[in-house]
Design an enzyme around this catalytic site. Structure first.
Site: not given
Ligand code: OXD
Ligand code: MN
Length: 588
Positions: A197-198, A496-497, A248-250, A253, A226, A370, A277, A69, A206
């Site tokens: 790009y997606g 374990d979360n 993002s990236a935490c 999923t 989100h 992805r 998401d 993005r 988004k």
């Molecule tokens: C993001 C995604 O970037 O879900 O948050 O792709």
């Molecule tokens: Mn996202």
């Protein structure tokens, strides 16, 4: 396919502008999808993978300059700059349209314009909203057929109604300098050009389901967030639902598809994924907040996905999946990415399509590569996934990546304090190699790149909604990412979360005690179930440490929050400044 005048007139206008050779309506049939797959394979847009091992799966490579993005080139074009606010890029709508029209003009010459009618949410349900995307990319069509409910039934559901979200996407030259992702929320219009790009081109995701939808939600009294949605089923058969927002990236999923630890599995606990998401949330007749996932698939990050981190996601990708920018194993026509396993293929192409030597130290898959996979193929998809009413939410969870400041979990004192906690969200980039503290990026409610209007008004909307939800969810904050002196994560995370989520749900049910601290209610260490975690180094003392609150760190953090509020500017609600002041007082 339709007599809808508003639809036909708009398509005609866009045809005159972009001048495609032909226009093809997407009907949602398997036959049409198969024909498009075959066409994309014939031009090299897709690579057919091993149909025995990965039935219905394909590989796609984006241009090397087009892999993520582009926030710097994403615009919210409301009539006034004030309505877009200081966090969004803004441009006068007429000026932007002139620029875009020049780019779109003749851009589909020699190409086909595909018309994709799609629904975000169950077709025809109260929650659902309809969009039409025009695109000259088969890749986009095939992804949209996974990520949304698309085809004839959607255009039938729209009938003569002139209200739908317009989306125009042209691949053009994939020119970074002229790449634009533009939203006109006052006109229900999205324009995307020069990307494939997606996140920039699957306009239902988004662009619509967050940016345009958050604008609509503000006007109509609901939320577009989100957030992942998951259900925890107790051994007695009851299921409780949580909605959680992370930047993002935490690991959204992964959390959404969590596998319970053995101990809980044996007792009969199960976790069900409703969404990974995006959540649309409305107040139900019972006064609770109800959530649906408006999407129909997952556009997940591939690297790091493996049998341990997320076996459910991995299983989901075993059929009918489009992989983007991963490694192509030429020996057996399968795919690979860093973190999948320890056996990178020897005879392979990297994400750029170049011969790849896994021993030369270069990455085979792009870090943002992805998979686009169908929710229906997920082993832990909730049976409520297709319920038009959605699921009732007991807890809202915010979180981010914080090496030191935030404890494993805490609960806000009340709704308004919870909104403060969400507004103060931040995530750090880690610099483990040097041990340096990461750079903090403020990302309120994980919505910084996705609010389609003024961020101050967005916060005010959260506060307003709190007054209207009689049985509002409780609001929590979690942090799976606290590190020790060596910079290693202390909490084992992943499955374990669930131990933390169970405390959260116990709090919602009035079953768990807590300790009042300046930041909110923190668990008593003994109330986090750590049975079976001794091998992971988790003792009662470690949990105490994970739950500790350092007032000085929080005071520093409060300065960062104030700085961010100032950038948001005049529309910042006074209530959040009051919350900030009260917070500082409690810390002193
Ligand atoms: C993001 C995604 O970037 O879900 O948050 O792709
Ligand atoms: Mn996202």
């Amino acid at each position: 396919m339709t007599n809808n005048k508003a639809v036909l007139n708009w398509i005609e206008e866009m045809k005159v502008l972009t001048q495609p050779d032909q226009v093809v309506w997407i009907d949602g049939s398997d036959a049409q999808r198969d024909a498009l797959r075959a066409e994309a394979c014939s031009t090299g847009e897709l690579v057919k993978l091993n149909q025995d091992k990965l039935p219905g799966c394909y590989l796609h490579r984006t241009a090397v300059n087009d892999v993520a993005r582009v926030e710097g080139r994403t615009f919210i074009c409301t009539k006034t700059k004030e309505d877009a606010g200081n966090i969004n890029n803004w441009c006068d709508p007429d000026e932007m349209k002139a620029k875009l029209n020049a780019l779109y003009e003749g851009s589909m010459k020699g190409r086909t314009m595909y018309v994709i009618p799609y629904s975000m949410g169950i077709v025809g349900s109260d929650f659902a909203k309809i969009g039409i995307e025009l695109t000259d990319s088969i890749y986009v069509v095939l992804n949209m057929l996974i990520m949304t409910r698309a085809g004839k039934e959607v255009i039938d559901a729209l009938g003569d109604c002139p209200e739908f979200v317009k989306g125009l996407h042209a691949r053009k030259d994939i020119d970074e300098e002229n790449r634009y992702i533009v939203h006109f929320p006052e006109e229900n219009l999205i324009c995307s050009v020069n990307s494939g790009y997606g996140g920039n081109v699957l306009l239902g995701k988004k662009c619509f389901a967050l940016r345009i939808a958050s604008y609509l939600a503000h006007n109509e009294g609901w939320f577009a967030e989100h957030m992942l949605i998951l259900g925890i089923e107790y051994p007695n058969g009851d299921t409780k639902y949580i909605a959680a927002a992370f930047p993002s990236a935490c690991g959204k999923t992964n959390l959404a598809m969590l596998i319970p630890p053995e101990l809980f599995k044996k007792q009969g606990y199960k976790v069900w994924c409703v969404g990974d998401d995006i959540a649309w949330l409305r107040i139900g007749a019972d006064g609770k907040l109800w959530a649906v996932n408006p999407e129909n698939g997952f556009f997940g990050v591939a690297p790091g996905t493996n049998v341990k981190s997320n076996p459910n996601a991995l299983a989901t990708t075993m059929k009918e999946t489009i992989f983007t920018n991963v490694v192509h194993n030429l020996d057996n026509d399968t795919v690979w990415w860093e973190g999948l396993d320890k056996n990178p293929p020897k005879n392979a192409l990297n994400w750029k399509g170049e011969k790849w030597d896994c021993e030369d130290g270069s990455k085979g898959a792009h870090p943002n590569s992805r998979f686009t996979a169908m929710a229906a193929n997920c082993p832990c998809i909730s049976k409520e996934f297709n319920n038009p009413a959605g699921v009732p939410i007991d807890a809202i969870v915010f979180g981010g990546r914080r090496a030191k400041t935030a404890p494993l979990v805490y609960q806000s004192f009340d709704w308004n304090h919870g909104v403060y906690v969400g507004s103060a969200m931040a995530s750090e980039t880690t610099a483990a190699a040097t041990g340096a503290v990461g750079v903090v990026r403020r990302d309120p409610m994980a919505m910084r790149p996705f609010v389609g209007y003024n961020m101050g008004d967005y916060f005010a909307h959260w506060l307003e909604m709190g007054k209207k939800i009689p049985n509002a969810p409780k609001i929590f904050n979690v942090n799976w990412f606290r590190t020790n002196e060596e910079g290693k994560f202390i909490w084992p995370g992943f499955g374990d979360n669930m131990r933390v989520l169970l405390w959260i749900l116990d709090r919602c049910a009035g079953k768990a005690d807590a300790v009042e601290t300046p930041i909110g209610y923190v668990p008593k260490a003994e109330d986090i179930n750590i049975e079976g975690l001794a091998d992971a180094g988790i003792t009662l003392d470690v949990v105490k440490d994970l739950l500790s609150v350092d007032n000085n760190l929080w005071l520093e953090d409060a300065d960062g929050v104030e700085e961010f509020y100032k950038i948001v500017g005049d529309h910042m609600p006074e209530e959040l400044y009051n919350q900030l002041a009260a917070f500082r007082n409690r810390l002193k």
